[in-house]
Every structure is written in C-alpha cells, then in structure tokens.
Design a protein around this motif. Structure first.
Motif, PDB file in Angstrom:
ATOM      1  N   SER A  37      29.853  56.672   8.088  1.00  0.00           N
ATOM      2  CA  SER A  37      30.705  57.848   8.079  1.00  0.00           C
ATOM      3  C   SER A  37      32.061  57.473   7.484  1.00  0.00           C
ATOM      4  CB  SER A  37      30.880  58.379   9.506  1.00  0.00           C
ATOM      5  OG  SER A  37      31.813  59.435   9.547  1.00  0.00           O
ATOM      6  N   LEU A  38      32.606  58.317   6.613  1.00  0.00           N
ATOM      7  CA  LEU A  38      33.895  58.087   5.965  1.00  0.00           C
ATOM      8  C   LEU A  38      34.901  59.108   6.472  1.00  0.00           C
ATOM      9  CD1 LEU A  38      32.570  57.698   2.297  1.00  0.00           C
ATOM     10  CD2 LEU A  38      32.927  55.879   3.981  1.00  0.00           C
ATOM     11  N   VAL A  39      36.009  58.641   7.033  1.00  0.00           N
ATOM     12  CA  VAL A  39      36.993  59.561   7.610  1.00  0.00           C
ATOM     13  C   VAL A  39      38.411  59.169   7.207  1.00  0.00           C
ATOM     14  CG1 VAL A  39      35.555  60.165   9.582  1.00  0.00           C
ATOM     15  CG2 VAL A  39      37.121  58.239   9.758  1.00  0.00           C
ATOM     16  N   ALA A  40      39.305  60.154   7.215  1.00  0.00           N
ATOM     17  CA  ALA A  40      40.721  59.941   6.920  1.00  0.00           C
ATOM     18  C   ALA A  40      41.541  60.921   7.747  1.00  0.00           C
ATOM     19  CB  ALA A  40      41.005  60.151   5.435  1.00  0.00           C
ATOM     20  N   LEU A 113      37.498  43.611   2.857  1.00  0.00           N
ATOM     21  CA  LEU A 113      36.226  43.015   3.259  1.00  0.00           C
ATOM     22  C   LEU A 113      36.197  42.991   4.782  1.00  0.00           C
ATOM     23  CD1 LEU A 113      33.795  41.694   1.742  1.00  0.00           C
ATOM     24  CD2 LEU A 113      34.824  39.484   2.289  1.00  0.00           C
ATOM     25  N   ILE A 114      35.199  43.618   5.377  1.00  0.00           N
ATOM     26  CA  ILE A 114      35.124  43.770   6.823  1.00  0.00           C
ATOM     27  C   ILE A 114      33.911  43.021   7.357  1.00  0.00           C
ATOM     28  CG2 ILE A 114      34.874  45.413   8.724  1.00  0.00           C
ATOM     29  CD1 ILE A 114      36.108  47.530   6.775  1.00  0.00           C
ATOM     30  N   PRO A 152      46.882  55.875   4.563  1.00  0.00           N
ATOM     31  CA  PRO A 152      47.878  55.333   3.637  1.00  0.00           C
ATOM     32  C   PRO A 152      48.435  53.989   4.109  1.00  0.00           C
ATOM     33  CG  PRO A 152      48.218  57.679   3.918  1.00  0.00           C
ATOM     34  CD  PRO A 152      47.171  57.278   4.913  1.00  0.00           C
ATOM     35  N   GLY A 153      48.835  53.173   3.142  1.00  0.00           N
ATOM     36  CA  GLY A 153      49.315  51.847   3.459  1.00  0.00           C
ATOM     37  C   GLY A 153      48.196  50.822   3.515  1.00  0.00           C
ATOM     38  N   GLY A 154      46.969  51.265   3.219  1.00  0.00           N
ATOM     39  CA  GLY A 154      45.838  50.347   3.226  1.00  0.00           C
ATOM     40  C   GLY A 154      45.298  50.042   4.605  1.00  0.00           C
ATOM     41  N   ILE A 155      45.482  50.951   5.554  1.00  0.00           N
ATOM     42  CA  ILE A 155      44.967  50.745   6.907  1.00  0.00           C
ATOM     43  C   ILE A 155      43.516  51.203   6.978  1.00  0.00           C
ATOM     44  CG2 ILE A 155      45.233  51.315   9.348  1.00  0.00           C
ATOM     45  CD1 ILE A 155      47.479  49.588   8.140  1.00  0.00           C
ATOM     46  N   ALA A 156      42.664  50.341   7.503  1.00  0.00           N
ATOM     47  CA  ALA A 156      41.258  50.683   7.711  1.00  0.00           C
ATOM     48  C   ALA A 156      40.916  50.491   9.185  1.00  0.00           C
ATOM     49  CB  ALA A 156      40.351  49.817   6.848  1.00  0.00           C
ATOM     50  N   LYS A 157      40.176  51.431   9.734  1.00  0.00           N
ATOM     51  CA  LYS A 157      39.757  51.384  11.131  1.00  0.00           C
ATOM     52  C   LYS A 157      38.245  51.549  11.174  1.00  0.00           C
ATOM     53  CE  LYS A 157      41.725  51.369  15.366  1.00  0.00           C
ATOM     54  NZ  LYS A 157      42.445  52.536  15.873  1.00  0.00           N
ATOM     55  N   VAL A 158      37.577  50.808  12.049  1.00  0.00           N
ATOM     56  CA  VAL A 158      36.119  50.845  12.105  1.00  0.00           C
ATOM     57  C   VAL A 158      35.665  51.096  13.540  1.00  0.00           C
ATOM     58  CG1 VAL A 158      33.989  49.586  11.623  1.00  0.00           C
ATOM     59  CG2 VAL A 158      35.998  49.219  10.174  1.00  0.00           C
ATOM     60  N   TRP A 159      34.671  51.981  13.691  1.00  0.00           N
ATOM     61  CA  TRP A 159      34.065  52.268  14.986  1.00  0.00           C
ATOM     62  C   TRP A 159      32.550  52.189  14.858  1.00  0.00           C
ATOM     63  CZ3 TRP A 159      37.543  55.403  12.511  1.00  0.00           C
ATOM     64  CH2 TRP A 159      38.794  55.606  13.111  1.00  0.00           C
ATOM     65  N   ARG A 172      40.787  46.995  13.531  1.00  0.00           N
ATOM     66  CA  ARG A 172      41.762  47.584  12.605  1.00  0.00           C
ATOM     67  C   ARG A 172      42.065  46.523  11.550  1.00  0.00           C
ATOM     68  NH1 ARG A 172      47.345  47.655  11.855  1.00  0.00           N
ATOM     69  NH2 ARG A 172      48.291  49.687  11.305  1.00  0.00           N
ATOM     70  N   TYR A 173      42.074  46.930  10.278  1.00  0.00           N
ATOM     71  CA  TYR A 173      42.173  45.975   9.189  1.00  0.00           C
ATOM     72  C   TYR A 173      43.259  46.406   8.194  1.00  0.00           C
ATOM     73  CZ  TYR A 173      37.583  44.998  11.154  1.00  0.00           C
ATOM     74  OH  TYR A 173      36.555  44.735  12.016  1.00  0.00           O
ATOM     75  N   GLN A 174      43.893  45.420   7.585  1.00  0.00           N
ATOM     76  CA  GLN A 174      44.863  45.687   6.534  1.00  0.00           C
ATOM     77  C   GLN A 174      44.230  45.362   5.188  1.00  0.00           C
ATOM     78  OE1 GLN A 174      48.263  46.955   6.486  1.00  0.00           O
ATOM     79  NE2 GLN A 174      47.509  47.061   4.360  1.00  0.00           N
ATOM     80  N   ALA A 175      44.067  46.373   4.365  1.00  0.00           N
ATOM     81  CA  ALA A 175      43.456  46.183   3.051  1.00  0.00           C
ATOM     82  C   ALA A 175      44.463  45.629   2.053  1.00  0.00           C
ATOM     83  CB  ALA A 175      42.895  47.509   2.536  1.00  0.00           C
TER      84      ALA A 175
END
Length: 212
Positions: A37-40, A113-114, A152-159, A172-175
């Motif tokens: 799933s892709l969310v923003a 890369l996660i 924004p800012g390259g923040i990625a979150k995964v659930w 939580r990851y910084q891209a």
C-alpha cells in the motif's frame, strides 16, 4: 490533461521482473499474494516511480508497484491504520524493499532502501483471530499488507497489517535525495505536475516539515 500528456511521455510500465533466466518457483505462503500500500499525508502529493523487492529467497523483482499514493486523513502526522493495496503475486515475503518517489510539493526525488526485519515476515504468516465490525464475527486473517508512507523531506514510514488487524509500525526512515533527479534523469528534470488543489494548499499553508 497536462498531467496525462506528461505521464504518457515518461512513464515506464509498472511490471515485475524476477532476476535470473528461469521462472522462480511459486512461494509457499498461506495466501495467494501479499500486498503493498502506498500512502502520503493529505495534500502532500507523491508519485512513486518504483517499488522493487528482494524477497526472502534472494530473488529480485522490479517495479512491482508505483504511481499515485493514496492520501491519509490528515496533513500532519500519520494514521494508525493503513489503506488498501496492490497484490504482489509470485513474490515471496520481502527481505528488502527499494523505494523511489517524487515528493511533488517540494519538488524533490528520493530513494530509500528498507530492510524488513524477520519479525515482520513472521507476523505476515501468523494466523490471527480478530473481530471484524463489518462482518460482525470473528475471522482468521493474516497481516499481509506492507504500507509505505512517504512525506516531504524524504521521510518514509512502514507498517504491517491488514483489514481488521491493527497495523504495527515497522520503522521510520530517512531517504536520500536522488542525485539524478526525477526518473533518474530520464525526464530531464521534469516532475509529475502537482494537482492544483494541492498547490493551492501549499501556497497558503506551506509544508509542515517535522510533523512526520
């Protein structure tokens, strides 16, 4: 119309391709497919260029998902529940996910890369008995959806979760900024056009960096 013409000219079809010459064996999972799933955050429009997966067998699959990310219900912060997703067929449970996207409100291209921990894969094949409100009964389900949140800012979150099963945060990851720009330079610096309503929101309220 402007967006349609742009995407027609630049978009590479989103298809999965396993590494190697022989077709991989069918994964032995308790369900036909797992989901991505892709969310923003709302108004923080995102275009996903590619989701690539290295599965637990060590096989690589490219462009298993991409396109427009769904919006969460809020601009600031993240929801506790993810949304629907796209089925990832004939791919075993993920070991690593490579995500590349365009944050259209900035605009900026990012990549990350996660590494998926083992506990997530264990969670994805563990049957759980849960009460579903819409069914009004107890059912057996699996946490077979990986939700990828981008801000924004390259923040990625995964659930990880699914349907009536409450999502669990993976991390939580910084891209990194993609130095070649959107589409790794293939679009010559041109980003997917930002929707007018989202541009109007950003012009009035700005980007709430630090809230994700």
């Amino acid at each position: 119309m402007k967006r349609s013409l742009f995407l027609t000219g630049i978009l590479v079809s989103v298809t999965a391709c396993a590494s190697g010459s022989k077709p991989p064996p069918t994964p032995k999972l308790p369900y036909p497919a797992w989901y991505v799933s892709l969310v923003a955050p709302r108004h923080m429009e995102v275009w996903v260029e590619s989701v690539d997966v290295l599965d637990q067998r060590g096989l690589a699959f490219y462009r298993v998902h991409g396109g427009v990310a769904s919006y969460t219900g809020t601009v600031k912060g993240w929801p506790t529940e993810g949304g629907g997703g796209k089925p990832i067929n004939n791919v075993d449970l993920p070991k690593t996910i490579y995500l590349r996207w365009q944050s259209l409100v900035e605009p900026q291209a990012y990549k990350v890369l996660i590494d998926i921990p083992q506990w997530v894969r264990d969670e994805m094949v563990k049957p759980q008995q849960v009460f579903c409100a819409w069914d009004q009964k107890i059912v057996t389900l699996y946490s077979r959806t990986i939700s990828l949140g981008m801000a924004p800012g390259g923040i990625a979150k995964v659930w990880v979760g699914a349907g009536c099963i409450k999502d669990k945060e993976v991390g939580r990851y910084q891209a990194e900024v993609e130095p070649l720009g959107p589409y790794r330079g293939a679009s010559k610096g041109k980003y997917v056009p930002l929707e007018p309503e989202n541009k109007a929101y950003i012009d009035q309220h700005r980007i709430p960096y630090g809230s994700w």
